[in-house]
Design a protein around this motif. Structure first.
Motif, PDB file in Angstrom:
ATOM      1  N   ASP A  33      10.145  35.974 -22.533  1.00  0.00           N
ATOM      2  CA  ASP A  33       9.002  35.971 -23.105  1.00  0.00           C
ATOM      3  C   ASP A  33       9.310  36.302 -24.710  1.00  0.00           C
ATOM      4  OD1 ASP A  33       7.898  35.753 -20.553  1.00  0.00           O
ATOM      5  OD2 ASP A  33       6.882  37.541 -20.828  1.00  0.00           O
ATOM      6  N   PRO A  34      10.017  37.104 -25.107  1.00  0.00           N
ATOM      7  CA  PRO A  34      10.112  37.174 -26.686  1.00  0.00           C
ATOM      8  C   PRO A  34      10.488  35.643 -27.205  1.00  0.00           C
ATOM      9  CG  PRO A  34      11.234  39.067 -25.849  1.00  0.00           C
ATOM     10  CD  PRO A  34      10.609  38.200 -24.484  1.00  0.00           C
ATOM     11  N   PHE A  35      11.199  34.983 -26.781  1.00  0.00           N
ATOM     12  CA  PHE A  35      11.532  33.644 -27.301  1.00  0.00           C
ATOM     13  C   PHE A  35      10.253  32.722 -27.477  1.00  0.00           C
ATOM     14  CE2 PHE A  35      15.745  34.938 -25.792  1.00  0.00           C
ATOM     15  CZ  PHE A  35      16.490  34.452 -27.016  1.00  0.00           C
ATOM     16  N   LYS A  36       9.309  32.949 -26.405  1.00  0.00           N
ATOM     17  CA  LYS A  36       8.247  32.147 -26.405  1.00  0.00           C
ATOM     18  C   LYS A  36       7.498  32.505 -27.815  1.00  0.00           C
ATOM     19  CE  LYS A  36       3.933  30.667 -24.192  1.00  0.00           C
ATOM     20  NZ  LYS A  36       3.289  30.588 -23.008  1.00  0.00           N
ATOM     21  N   VAL A  37       7.348  33.849 -28.271  1.00  0.00           N
ATOM     22  CA  VAL A  37       6.608  34.262 -29.078  1.00  0.00           C
ATOM     23  C   VAL A  37       7.216  33.844 -30.641  1.00  0.00           C
ATOM     24  CG1 VAL A  37       6.094  36.497 -30.556  1.00  0.00           C
ATOM     25  CG2 VAL A  37       5.976  36.376 -27.973  1.00  0.00           C
ATOM     26  N   THR A  38       8.465  33.222 -30.429  1.00  0.00           N
ATOM     27  CA  THR A  38       9.029  32.922 -31.926  1.00  0.00           C
ATOM     28  C   THR A  38       8.431  31.594 -32.336  1.00  0.00           C
ATOM     29  OG1 THR A  38      10.769  31.260 -30.573  1.00  0.00           O
ATOM     30  CG2 THR A  38      11.585  33.522 -31.134  1.00  0.00           C
ATOM     31  N   LEU A  39       7.814  30.835 -31.523  1.00  0.00           N
ATOM     32  CA  LEU A  39       7.080  29.755 -31.695  1.00  0.00           C
ATOM     33  C   LEU A  39       5.861  30.002 -32.539  1.00  0.00           C
ATOM     34  CD1 LEU A  39       7.551  27.611 -28.714  1.00  0.00           C
ATOM     35  CD2 LEU A  39       8.903  27.305 -30.719  1.00  0.00           C
ATOM     36  N   THR A  40       5.131  31.261 -32.620  1.00  0.00           N
ATOM     37  CA  THR A  40       4.084  31.609 -33.474  1.00  0.00           C
ATOM     38  C   THR A  40       4.450  32.137 -34.811  1.00  0.00           C
ATOM     39  OG1 THR A  40       4.244  33.956 -32.652  1.00  0.00           O
ATOM     40  CG2 THR A  40       3.056  32.683 -30.992  1.00  0.00           C
ATOM     41  N   ALA A  41       5.532  31.891 -35.175  1.00  0.00           N
ATOM     42  CA  ALA A  41       6.001  32.252 -36.475  1.00  0.00           C
ATOM     43  C   ALA A  41       5.317  31.481 -37.590  1.00  0.00           C
ATOM     44  CB  ALA A  41       7.544  32.282 -36.592  1.00  0.00           C
ATOM     45  N   LYS A  42       4.884  32.220 -38.716  1.00  0.00           N
ATOM     46  CA  LYS A  42       4.177  31.565 -39.624  1.00  0.00           C
ATOM     47  C   LYS A  42       5.248  30.768 -40.687  1.00  0.00           C
ATOM     48  CE  LYS A  42       0.405  33.448 -37.906  1.00  0.00           C
ATOM     49  NZ  LYS A  42      -0.387  32.282 -37.396  1.00  0.00           N
ATOM     50  N   ASN A  43       6.496  30.913 -40.614  1.00  0.00           N
ATOM     51  CA  ASN A  43       7.490  30.268 -41.497  1.00  0.00           C
ATOM     52  C   ASN A  43       8.518  30.272 -41.022  1.00  0.00           C
ATOM     53  OD1 ASN A  43       8.259  32.644 -42.396  1.00  0.00           O
ATOM     54  ND2 ASN A  43       6.630  32.946 -43.716  1.00  0.00           N
ATOM     55  N   GLU A  44       9.632  29.496 -41.713  1.00  0.00           N
ATOM     56  CA  GLU A  44      10.949  29.463 -41.046  1.00  0.00           C
ATOM     57  C   GLU A  44      11.891  30.904 -40.953  1.00  0.00           C
ATOM     58  OE1 GLU A  44      15.393  27.054 -41.672  1.00  0.00           O
ATOM     59  OE2 GLU A  44      13.508  26.853 -43.069  1.00  0.00           O
ATOM     60  N   GLU A  45      11.651  31.792 -42.241  1.00  0.00           N
ATOM     61  CA  GLU A  45      12.049  33.046 -42.446  1.00  0.00           C
ATOM     62  C   GLU A  45      11.601  33.852 -41.189  1.00  0.00           C
ATOM     63  OE1 GLU A  45      12.421  36.756 -45.370  1.00  0.00           O
ATOM     64  OE2 GLU A  45      11.459  35.088 -45.894  1.00  0.00           O
ATOM     65  N   GLU A  46      10.331  33.770 -40.917  1.00  0.00           N
ATOM     66  CA  GLU A  46       9.771  34.582 -39.663  1.00  0.00           C
ATOM     67  C   GLU A  46      10.318  34.230 -38.439  1.00  0.00           C
ATOM     68  OE1 GLU A  46       5.514  35.929 -37.681  1.00  0.00           O
ATOM     69  OE2 GLU A  46       5.571  35.108 -39.836  1.00  0.00           O
ATOM     70  N   PHE A  47      10.526  32.988 -38.347  1.00  0.00           N
ATOM     71  CA  PHE A  47      11.124  32.355 -36.941  1.00  0.00           C
ATOM     72  C   PHE A  47      12.384  32.797 -36.927  1.00  0.00           C
ATOM     73  CE2 PHE A  47      13.666  29.328 -34.990  1.00  0.00           C
ATOM     74  CZ  PHE A  47      13.111  29.106 -33.717  1.00  0.00           C
ATOM     75  N   ASN A  48      13.364  32.693 -37.615  1.00  0.00           N
ATOM     76  CA  ASN A  48      14.769  33.212 -37.705  1.00  0.00           C
ATOM     77  C   ASN A  48      14.808  34.603 -37.307  1.00  0.00           C
ATOM     78  OD1 ASN A  48      15.965  30.714 -38.146  1.00  0.00           O
ATOM     79  ND2 ASN A  48      15.787  31.136 -40.544  1.00  0.00           N
ATOM     80  N   LYS A  49      13.905  35.564 -37.703  1.00  0.00           N
ATOM     81  CA  LYS A  49      13.773  36.798 -37.617  1.00  0.00           C
ATOM     82  C   LYS A  49      13.537  37.105 -36.209  1.00  0.00           C
ATOM     83  CE  LYS A  49      13.082  38.854 -42.148  1.00  0.00           C
ATOM     84  NZ  LYS A  49      12.017  39.620 -42.965  1.00  0.00           N
ATOM     85  N   LYS A  50      12.435  36.404 -35.632  1.00  0.00           N
ATOM     86  CA  LYS A  50      11.950  36.507 -34.271  1.00  0.00           C
ATOM     87  C   LYS A  50      12.892  36.074 -33.170  1.00  0.00           C
ATOM     88  CE  LYS A  50       6.872  36.326 -35.278  1.00  0.00           C
ATOM     89  NZ  LYS A  50       6.635  37.606 -34.456  1.00  0.00           N
ATOM     90  N   TRP A  51      13.812  34.948 -33.578  1.00  0.00           N
ATOM     91  CA  TRP A  51      14.526  34.462 -32.653  1.00  0.00           C
ATOM     92  C   TRP A  51      15.928  35.301 -32.641  1.00  0.00           C
ATOM     93  CZ3 TRP A  51      14.347  29.846 -30.009  1.00  0.00           C
ATOM     94  CH2 TRP A  51      15.416  29.545 -29.229  1.00  0.00           C
ATOM     95  N   ASP A  52      16.226  35.874 -33.698  1.00  0.00           N
ATOM     96  CA  ASP A  52      17.382  36.699 -33.711  1.00  0.00           C
ATOM     97  C   ASP A  52      17.281  37.997 -32.931  1.00  0.00           C
ATOM     98  OD1 ASP A  52      18.676  34.729 -35.233  1.00  0.00           O
ATOM     99  OD2 ASP A  52      18.473  35.652 -37.068  1.00  0.00           O
TER     100      ASP A  52
END
Length: 641
Positions: free
Chosen positions: A590-609
């Motif tokens: 589930d946490p990987f699905k949440v990555t798609l809600t990131a507002k920008n690339e920096e936030e995406f990388n943090k969520k994915w990692d």
């Protein structure tokens, strides 16, 4: 399927067997006899005309109503019933078993649903698993002493047709600590499974592996609105042109529909170009793509795979790195992370529908049927023919056509063919069944493996007298419209609800592919009694049938032979870390699905990692891959010979 490999049956859609009937046609000899039978573990075959080896001395004595839980992550949708169901009524009378309730996970993963069912004392009688997930799920159920052991003696006594039909190596592959806890079925139609299968049967009921599509089988491709496609690529064929080609060729033509999209950048550009067209359906915007609200399958196993070039069965739950001869965890691969990052940007840019991240199955279907997504995965909503029929009924002037693109396969993701062939589905019998009810349920399963049931399922009972037997061995339905629908594949000939339940998949909708559960059976929807096959009427007159890639195409060549390399493959089911992977899936997936809600690339990388770090805390990923590789290497060596 909300969580696993969606390609096994492949294909698929509403009324799976009805979709195939316009499809499946070959195999009768001149006198109408058939060559296919049920393979024994040794590969020999019994005559399909032989009587069923029904359990000697066993006759069900009481009425039994059962509940079935499908563990796939996708939501379950309701399905209409035929007005009269001759096969279903016969099966219920013969076995005294009826399905009282069939349900799924409400869009979530199976482990939280299992916890809720146990806590509430609401466990079902049978657990259905699809896409080879059986052994890992059976192991988890066994951990809680929830399911019955099925000994070879029990199976031979109460399910003899099943025991003979399933090869010995498959029985061995599903064992947990040396014991059997489920019944495998929906075997892959492949001569490696049964050498006695005729070429006609294989051609009619299987699809060659291809190098074009996300799953490696062109029966469930992405599709695109033809009006939009034509504006962006004028040389592409629209629906009318494709149907004319189908009529003229009466053969698979998928290789004639491949579009000139040959790079990731070209793929992305097309999706942004669709957005920039500013199209609307009514007052609602048309997006390039949208999700079904389930897990990351559509995003990372389908769209990402075709956009970036890791097609053909490389799923984020795990696979083999073939060049390096080691198992990998997909989420840890930079390419799959890149697929997520690109789509996150597309969500923020309104190329992909942001609202679709929280869809349920019904809302997703509603938007697809309203044409609000230019590119869709039609297998998620009943199949491409069903989608186009619904569009026509609602007065739409466009259709969906196959979206075959040719982004090159990345070098670390070699095109592969798994083997040996195996099963797709299993049923595990839970201890909510009394011990003396287990034989009755096994008999119910076994009955659906018999030639008697197959014939009734497709032609009705002798008492119903729905057909005439012809001198040449073929059959003709007495109702001309039933003949057109069930034999000729004319799906407009009559309302399927009036077809007496024949060739109708009257089981609840289970989501994903195959989409509808077709019940228990040796070959899934494939059968020598399929009316079109029985009557030796070869036809490729439906889009779903004709869009397959022909076996002689360049796209069906160039594969590396490998063993079963998916994380859910039966070979790895006894590895504790694999069992934990599936038992805890929601907590790391589930946490990987949440990555798609990131507002920008920096936030995406943090969520994915953070999601990847969390997965490593939940499961010892490195240990799991090490143990999987130990199992896979000797199998790889054997398969390569």
């Amino acid at each position: 399927m909300g969580s696993m490999k969606r390609s096994f049956a492949k294909p698929v859609g509403l009324f799976l067997t009805v979709a195939m009937m316009g499809s499946l046609f070959a195999g009768c000899t001149s006198d109408g006899s058939k060559k296919e039978g049920s393979p024994s573990p040794s590969g020999s075959s019994t005559s399909p005309q032989a009587s069923s080896t029904a359990p000697v001395g066993y006759t069900p004595s009481k009425e039994l109503q059962i509940t079935i839980w499908n563990t796939q992550g996708t939501d379950v949708q309701a399905v209409e019933k035929p007005k009269e169901d001759i096969p279903g009524d016969w099966l219920a009378a013969k076995t005294k078993v009826k399905i009282k309730e069939f349900y799924g996970n409400g869009g979530q993963q199976w482990e939280p649903k299992l916890t809720a069912l146990v806590a509430g004392g609401n466990l079902p009688n049978l657990v259905l698993t699809q896409s080879q997930q059986g052994p890992a799920h059976h192991a988890k159920l066994h951990e809680g002493d929830l399911n019955w052991e099925l000994t070879p003696e029990m199976l031979q006594k109460y399910a003899p047709d099943v025991w003979k039909a399933v090869p010995k190596y498959i029985w061995e592959s599903i064992k947990i600590n040396g014991k059997i806890y489920g019944v495998p079925f929906s075997l892959m139609v492949d001569k490696e499974m049964d050498a006695t299968l005729s070429d006609k049967f294989v051609d009619a009921f299987s699809t060659p592996k291809d190098r074009l599509t996300w799953s490696g089988t062109s029966t469930n491709p992405l599709a695109i609105r033809d009006d939009i496609l034509k504006k962006l690529i004028p040389t592409a064929k629209d629906y009318a042109e494709i149907m004319n080609l189908i009529k003229a060729n009466n053969a698979p033509i998928g290789d004639k529909l491949v579009l000139p999209i040959k790079s990731t950048e070209e793929y992305k550009k097309l999706m942004y170009d669709i957005r920039d067209m500013g199209l609307k359906e009514g007052n609602k915007p048309v997006y390039s793509f949208g999700y079904d609200g389930g897990d990351n399958w559509l995003a990372l196993a389908v769209l990402g795979a075709e956009m970036l070039g890791y097609k053909g069965g490389y799923y984020y739950t795990g696979y083999m790195n073939i060049p390096q001869k080691k198992m990998e965890f997909g989420y840890a691969n930079p390419v799959i992370k890149q697929a997520g990052s690109i789509q996150n940007q597309m969500i923020n840019d309104k190329v992909i529908d942001p609202e679709s991240l929280v869809h349920n199955a019904e809302k997703f279907k509603e938007k697809v049927m309203n044409g609000q997504y230019a590119i869709i995965a039609p297998g998620w909503v009943g199949g491409i023919d069903k989608v186009n029929q619904e569009l026509e009924k609602s007065g739409k002037t466009y259709h969906y056509v196959p979206f075959f693109t040719q982004v090159p396969q990345l070098p670390e993701f070699l095109a592969f063919k798994e083997g040996p062939p195996t099963f797709a589905e299993t049923l595990s019998l839970l201890k909510t069944l009394k011990e003396d009810e287990v034989p009755q349920v096994l008999n119910w399963i076994n009955t659906q493996f018999t030639k008697e049931w197959e014939e009734i399922k497709f032609w009705g009972t002798k008492e119903a007298a729905l057909y005439t037997a012809n001198a040449d061995g073929t059959r003709t339905f007495k109702d001309a419209n039933m003949q057109k629908l069930l034999v000729d594949g004319d799906m407009k000939a009559m309302d399927w609800r009036d077809a007496k339940g024949l060739n109708f998949n009257n089981k609840p909708y289970s989501g994903g592919t195959p989409g509808f559960w077709t019940g228990v059976g040796q070959w899934g929807a494939a059968s020598i009694y399929s009316p079109a096959f029985f009557n030796n009427k070869i036809s490729f007159q439906t889009l779903a049938r004709a869009m397959r890639i022909p076996s002689g195409s360049e796209w069906t060549k160039g594969f590396t032979p490998v063993p079963n390399i998916q994380a859910w493959s039966a070979e790895y089911a006894n590895i504790p870390e694999v069992q934990k992977l599936w038992a805890t899936r929601a907590s790391w997936d589930d946490p990987f699905k949440v990555t798609l809600t990131a507002k920008n690339e920096e936030e995406f990388n943090k969520k994915w990692d953070a999601a990847l770090a969390n997965a490593r805390k939940v499961v010892d990923i490195d240990k799991m891959l090490e143990e999987q590789t130990k199992v896979a290497l000797p199998l790889l060596e054997k398969r390569a010979k």
